[in-house]
Design a protein around this motif. Structure first.
Motif, PDB file in Angstrom:
ATOM      1  N   MET A   7       0.840  -1.184   0.000  1.00 44.02           N
ATOM      2  CA  MET A   7       0.000   0.000   0.000  1.00 44.02           C
ATOM      3  C   MET A   7       0.887   1.250   0.000  1.00 44.02           C
ATOM      4  N   ALA A   8       0.595   2.176  -0.898  1.00 43.19           N
ATOM      5  CA  ALA A   8       1.353   3.417  -0.962  1.00 43.19           C
ATOM      6  C   ALA A   8       0.445   4.560  -0.538  1.00 43.19           C
ATOM      7  N   LEU A   9       0.776   5.215   0.553  1.00 44.45           N
ATOM      8  CA  LEU A   9      -0.008   6.345   1.023  1.00 44.45           C
ATOM      9  C   LEU A   9       0.886   7.295   1.806  1.00 44.45           C
ATOM     10  N   TYR A  10       0.319   8.424   2.184  1.00 49.70           N
ATOM     11  CA  TYR A  10       1.062   9.423   2.949  1.00 49.70           C
ATOM     12  C   TYR A  10       0.788   9.237   4.440  1.00 49.70           C
ATOM     13  N   ILE A  11       1.835   9.346   5.241  1.00 52.28           N
ATOM     14  CA  ILE A  11       1.701   9.286   6.695  1.00 52.28           C
ATOM     15  C   ILE A  11       2.292  10.568   7.276  1.00 52.28           C
ATOM     16  N   ASP A  12       1.459  11.303   7.994  1.00 53.28           N
ATOM     17  CA  ASP A  12       1.877  12.522   8.686  1.00 53.28           C
ATOM     18  C   ASP A  12       1.962  12.169  10.170  1.00 53.28           C
ATOM     19  N   ILE A  13       3.181  12.011  10.684  1.00 53.25           N
ATOM     20  CA  ILE A  13       3.364  11.478  12.026  1.00 53.25           C
ATOM     21  C   ILE A  13       3.027  12.511  13.104  1.00 53.25           C
ATOM     22  N   HIS A  14       2.955  13.809  12.718  1.00 48.37           N
ATOM     23  CA  HIS A  14       2.649  14.848  13.710  1.00 48.37           C
ATOM     24  C   HIS A  14       2.108  16.068  12.994  1.00 48.37           C
ATOM     25  N   THR A  15       0.848  16.402  13.274  1.00 47.62           N
ATOM     26  CA  THR A  15       0.231  17.555  12.634  1.00 47.62           C
ATOM     27  C   THR A  15      -0.746  18.208  13.592  1.00 47.62           C
ATOM     28  N   HIS A  16      -1.005  19.495  13.380  1.00 51.44           N
ATOM     29  CA  HIS A  16      -1.933  20.247  14.216  1.00 51.44           C
ATOM     30  C   HIS A  16      -3.247  20.521  13.501  1.00 51.44           C
ATOM     31  N   ARG A  17      -3.453  19.879  12.363  1.00 50.58           N
ATOM     32  CA  ARG A  17      -4.695  20.117  11.629  1.00 50.58           C
ATOM     33  C   ARG A  17      -5.155  18.822  10.983  1.00 50.58           C
ATOM     34  N   ALA A  18      -6.395  18.815  10.532  1.00 49.43           N
ATOM     35  CA  ALA A  18      -6.901  17.667   9.791  1.00 49.43           C
ATOM     36  C   ALA A  18      -6.091  17.524   8.509  1.00 49.43           C
ATOM     37  N   GLU A  19      -5.742  16.283   8.181  1.00 54.38           N
ATOM     38  CA  GLU A  19      -4.920  16.014   6.993  1.00 54.38           C
ATOM     39  C   GLU A  19      -5.695  15.056   6.089  1.00 54.38           C
ATOM     40  N   PRO A  20      -6.263  15.566   4.985  1.00 56.94           N
ATOM     41  CA  PRO A  20      -7.113  14.708   4.150  1.00 56.94           C
ATOM     42  C   PRO A  20      -6.350  13.669   3.332  1.00 56.94           C
ATOM     43  N   ASP A  21      -5.054  13.899   3.108  1.00 57.61           N
ATOM     44  CA  ASP A  21      -4.293  13.014   2.222  1.00 57.61           C
ATOM     45  C   ASP A  21      -3.532  11.969   3.030  1.00 57.61           C
ATOM     46  N   GLY A  22      -4.182  10.847   3.319  1.00 55.39           N
ATOM     47  CA  GLY A  22      -3.483   9.750   3.978  1.00 55.39           C
ATOM     48  C   GLY A  22      -3.787   9.646   5.457  1.00 55.39           C
TER      49      GLY A  22
END
Length: 224
Positions: free
Chosen positions: A1-16
């Motif tokens: 599976m290829a997707l984006y992982i945002d390990i730390h964010t302060h907002r909603a992240e629609p991509d992944g």
């Protein structure tokens, strides 16, 4: 599976997949209604933090993946440092008890921070928004074996941090993550695109590598 992982964010992240940061500032913190999150008492809040702020860890949500961000910030405006250290140690203890990794904030406090992780932490720790050199990466790993390093948008304004990113990608790629932190404009997709260009990796290879790293850090979490 290829997707984006945002390990730390302060907002909603629609991509992944994203782990949203919850800064605990009361006994009833505002948790996101959906998606994964981390929660912790930030060092900026240590001077006014109260024990009841940790109530959310008594019966934690299954969507709580990590403890933090917590850590140390030894800039003068965030004194007293002893309260920061005390609350950092308490959050390490929560991490140990819940068996969840730490999301770490570190500014001008590397030695004190690594010392506490070395003697107290049993779970992995992610140094979020890492800014530093390859030498600092090597020194840190020599003291705390279970460290991970997450790079944010500021990476591309710091040549030595770009060197550190390359060093990790070459020497210990299983320790690498990407994030958007509190940047209001940069998307996690843009972080992946810039990083793949910097490393000379295919985008799909970077995605697969960070999915692998996510599974190492969170072995019980399925990405579908």
């Amino acid at each position: 599976m290829a997707l984006y992982i945002d390990i730390h964010t302060h907002r909603a992240e629609p991509d992944g997949i994203a782990i949203r940061n919850v800064r605990i500032e009361s006994s009833v913190p505002q948790l996101p209604a959906t998606g994964y999150f981390s929660a912790g008492i930030h060092p900026w809040d240590a001077s006014r933090a109260q024990p009841e702020w940790e109530r959310c860890f008594e019966t934690p949500s299954p969507r709580l993946l990590a403890i933090g961000e917590t850590g140390l910030d030894f800039r003068p405006e965030y004194r007293p440092y002893d309260l920061q250290e005390r609350w950092f140690e308490r959050q390490i203890d929560v991490s140990n008890r819940l068996r969840k990794p730490l999301i770490i904030h570190n500014v001008h406090a590397t030695d004190a921070l690594l010392k506490r992780l070395q003697v107290r932490a049993q779970e992995a720790a992610v140094l979020h928004n890492f800014i530093g050199s390859p030498e600092l990466v090597a020194q840190s790993l020599s003291r705390v074996l279970h460290l991970r390093f997450s790079f944010g948008p500021g990476t591309f304004r710091s040549p030595r941090t770009q060197q550190a990113l390359r060093y990790i990608a070459e020497r210990c790629p299983d320790r690498l993550f990407l994030e958007t932190d509190d940047d209001p404009t940069t998307t996690i997709g843009e972080m992946y695109a810039q990083t793949s260009q910097l490393l000379g990796w295919e985008l799909s290879a970077l995605q697969e590598s960070l999915v692998h790293n996510f599974h190492l850090l969170f072995p019980k979490i399925s990405l579908g």
